[in-house]
Design an enzyme around this catalytic site. Structure first.
Site, PDB file in Angstrom:
ATOM      1  N   TYR A 258       0.905  -1.306   0.044  1.00  0.00           N
ATOM      2  CA  TYR A 258       0.081  -0.071   0.481  1.00  0.00           C
ATOM      3  C   TYR A 258       1.096   1.669  -0.040  1.00  0.00           C
ATOM      4  O   TYR A 258       1.652   0.944   1.014  1.00  0.00           O
ATOM      5  CB  TYR A 258      -0.919   0.338   0.968  1.00  0.00           C
TER       6      TYR A 258
ATOM      7  N   ASP B 152       9.302   2.516  -0.265  1.00  0.00           N
ATOM      8  CA  ASP B 152       7.828   3.412   0.941  1.00  0.00           C
ATOM      9  C   ASP B 152       7.931   2.631   1.835  1.00  0.00           C
ATOM     10  O   ASP B 152       7.935   1.883   2.519  1.00  0.00           O
ATOM     11  CB  ASP B 152       7.355   2.969   0.141  1.00  0.00           C
TER      12      ASP B 152
ATOM     13  N   LYS C 167       4.151   8.596   9.066  1.00  0.00           N
ATOM     14  CA  LYS C 167       4.235   7.548  10.435  1.00  0.00           C
ATOM     15  C   LYS C 167       5.454   8.157  11.546  1.00  0.00           C
ATOM     16  O   LYS C 167       4.958   9.380  11.532  1.00  0.00           O
ATOM     17  CB  LYS C 167       4.128   6.481   9.951  1.00  0.00           C
TER      18      LYS C 167
HETATM   19  C1  LIG Z   1       0.458   4.178   5.710  1.00  0.00           C
HETATM   20  C2  LIG Z   1       1.655   4.113   4.505  1.00  0.00           C
HETATM   21  C3  LIG Z   1       0.607   5.638   3.323  1.00  0.00           C
HETATM   22  C4  LIG Z   1       0.167   5.689   3.349  1.00  0.00           C
HETATM   23  O1  LIG Z   1       0.107   7.453   4.740  1.00  0.00           O
HETATM   24  P1  LIG Z   1      -1.004   8.308   4.374  1.00  0.00           P
HETATM   25  O2  LIG Z   1      -0.333   9.016   5.791  1.00  0.00           O
HETATM   26  O3  LIG Z   1      -1.851   6.620   5.391  1.00  0.00           O
HETATM   27  O4  LIG Z   1      -1.266   8.996   2.979  1.00  0.00           O
HETATM   28  C5  LIG Z   1       1.895   4.929   1.741  1.00  0.00           C
HETATM   29  N1  LIG Z   1       2.499   3.940   2.785  1.00  0.00           N
HETATM   30  C6  LIG Z   1       2.379   3.258   3.623  1.00  0.00           C
HETATM   31  C7  LIG Z   1       4.115   1.742   3.566  1.00  0.00           C
HETATM   32  C8  LIG Z   1       2.035   3.230   4.245  1.00  0.00           C
HETATM   33  O5  LIG Z   1       1.203   1.851   5.737  1.00  0.00           O
END
Ligand SMILES: *Cc1c(COP(=O)(O)O)cnc(C)c1O
Length: 427
Positions: A143, A237, A265
């Site tokens: 994701y 990511d 995060k």
């Molecule tokens: C949470 C997450 C996102 C998206 O971040 P948001 O702040 O919710 O837009 C993108 N990539 C990874 C790997 C994530 O865990």
């Protein structure tokens, strides 16, 4: 026991679609009503009915120091008193950028945004702009936020080009996204055979959005090699794994280096922050230095920067934290596995630093399809029963769990003991 939350949820549903501002919060995959939270403190959450939970979600990852950490709270309040936003540069942004850049050999510059979604979306635009190519490769089960071209699912037949996974996303926007199975070198090679227009691979090097499923070293090496061979960029990511899997995220525990890193995060410690980073050369293409446009009214917001800066400095000053977190994560999943086996329930477990995952299945999942074979009904019952006993696990088997510094061995042992009781009735 959940009466006030049930009422609050009904009220929320009247004015907010599904009662929540992010779908997973609605508890759809486990059933029941999500507890409405009144406050958090340390390792614990308190809901409006007066229930107390040991929190293994930690706002889905950001809160590595738990709720209401005194130092972070102090930094945030001090900064907030000077004004919430200026839309002009501040030293806090430079300081946080310096802290990050200093940590990684492969990046020189960082740009801050306000969410992980923005970070990955911008990183992909950067990769496309730099390479002058259009297609991107993404893996099933990873994701990267909810931007149009990343909301893809496998198309019909043998095609690797993605189809939209959500109404509202035109097929024209996903046709440049090639979808590939996680940990499958063979499929990845096929993608590069199918298209000579690949700008980048974007990957969670430690996937935390299909439960916890780390990529194999061999697979990441193949990603690197194929990118180099075909003039594509590799994006890690690390929105979730950054400063979580280790101080340097997945990059800190792997042999493979990416060209672009994305963060979110933990970098905001609970405030809305995202970032993407790369070498001087790559980042020089970004506006206003270069031509690739990217912007944000609240980007680098001072209060958010203050939270992130305090949090990162604390982590860097106390690197032994990662050892402790990782031991606690192992203690938890090893304990869960033991009581599961005792009760005749197959359970697969994994940890990476302070991230953990467990699956109700016979064989360790290596990709999204494997995860789909797990026993979701069993998970739902486990989740619900543990919640009633005061343990707040992520409400889906597709989500990872998190340990914060405030969780003690005693907390974990209590959790395992109650899990034993719950699993007795899970067969
Ligand atoms: C949470 C997450 C996102 C998206 O971040 P948001 O702040 O919710 O837009 C993108 N990539 C990874 C790997 C994530 O865990």
């Amino acid at each position: 026991m959940f009466e006030k939350s049930i009422k609050a949820y009904e009220k929320a549903c009247e004015v907010i679609p599904g009662g929540v501002d992010s779908p997973v919060r609605a508890f759809k995959s486990v059933g029941g009503t999500p507890p409405f939270i009144k406050k958090g403190k340390g390792a614990y959450l308190y809901d409006i009915d007066g229930n107390k939970y040991l929190d293994f979600v930690q706002s889905w990852g950001p809160l590595i120091f738990g709720h209401c950490n005194k130092d972070i709270e102090k930094a945030v309040i001090k900064t907030a008193k000077k004004g919430l936003s200026f839309g002009a540069p501040t030293n806090l942004e430079t300081k946080l950028a310096e802290e990050i850049v200093e940590m990684f050999d492969n990046i020189d510059k960082v740009r801050f945004v306000s969410s992980g979604t923005e970070a990955t979306m911008s990183a992909i635009r950067l990769a496309r702009g730099v390479t002058g190519k259009n297609d991107i490769i993404k893996f099933e089960g990873c994701y990267h936020g909810h931007s149009d071209s990343l909301l893809v699912q496998a198309g019909s037949g043998m095609a690797t080009f993605g189809a939209p996974s959500s109404p509202g996303v035109p097929a024209d926007l996903t046709k440049h996204t090639l979808l590939c199975e996680y940990n499958s070198v063979e499929q990845l090679e096929k993608c590069f055979e199918q298209s000579s227009d690949i700008a980048c691979i974007i990957i969670e090097p430690i996937a935390g959005n299909m439960g916890l499923v780390p990529a194999t070293n061999e697979f990441l090496k193949a990603c690197r090699k194929l990118c180099d061979k075909h003039g594509a960029l590799l994006i890690f990511d690390e929105v979730m794994s950054g400063f979580r899997a280790s101080l340097k995220g997945a990059s800190g525990i792997l042999d493979v280096q990416a060209d672009i890193l994305t963060f979110g995060k933990v970098i905001g410690a609970g405030m809305p922050v995202g970032a993407f980073a790369a070498s001087k050369e790559i980042m020089s293409h970004l506006s206003p230095e270069g031509k690739i446009y990217q912007a944000g009214t609240l980007s680098g917001n001072p209060v958010a920067m203050a939270a992130g800066l305090e949090s990162l400095r604390k982590l860097k000053d106390n690197p032994e934290i990662y050892d402790e977190l990782s031991k606690k994560a192992k203690r938890l999943v090893d304990g869960l596995k033991k009581v599961a086996y005792k009760n005749g329930i197959p359970l697969q477990v994994n940890t990476r630093g302070s991230m953990f995952g467990f699956f109700f299945c016979e064989k360790e999942p290596k990709n999204f399809k494997d995860v789909g074979l797990c026993d979701f009904k069993r998970f739902a019952i486990f989740h619900h029963e543990m919640l009633k006993k005061g343990f707040y696990f992520a409400c889906s088997q597709y989500e990872a769990g998190f340990i914060c510094t405030e969780i003690t061995n005693k907390d974990i042992d209590a959790c395992i003991k109650d899990a034993d009781t719950v699993m007795k009735n899970l067969k």
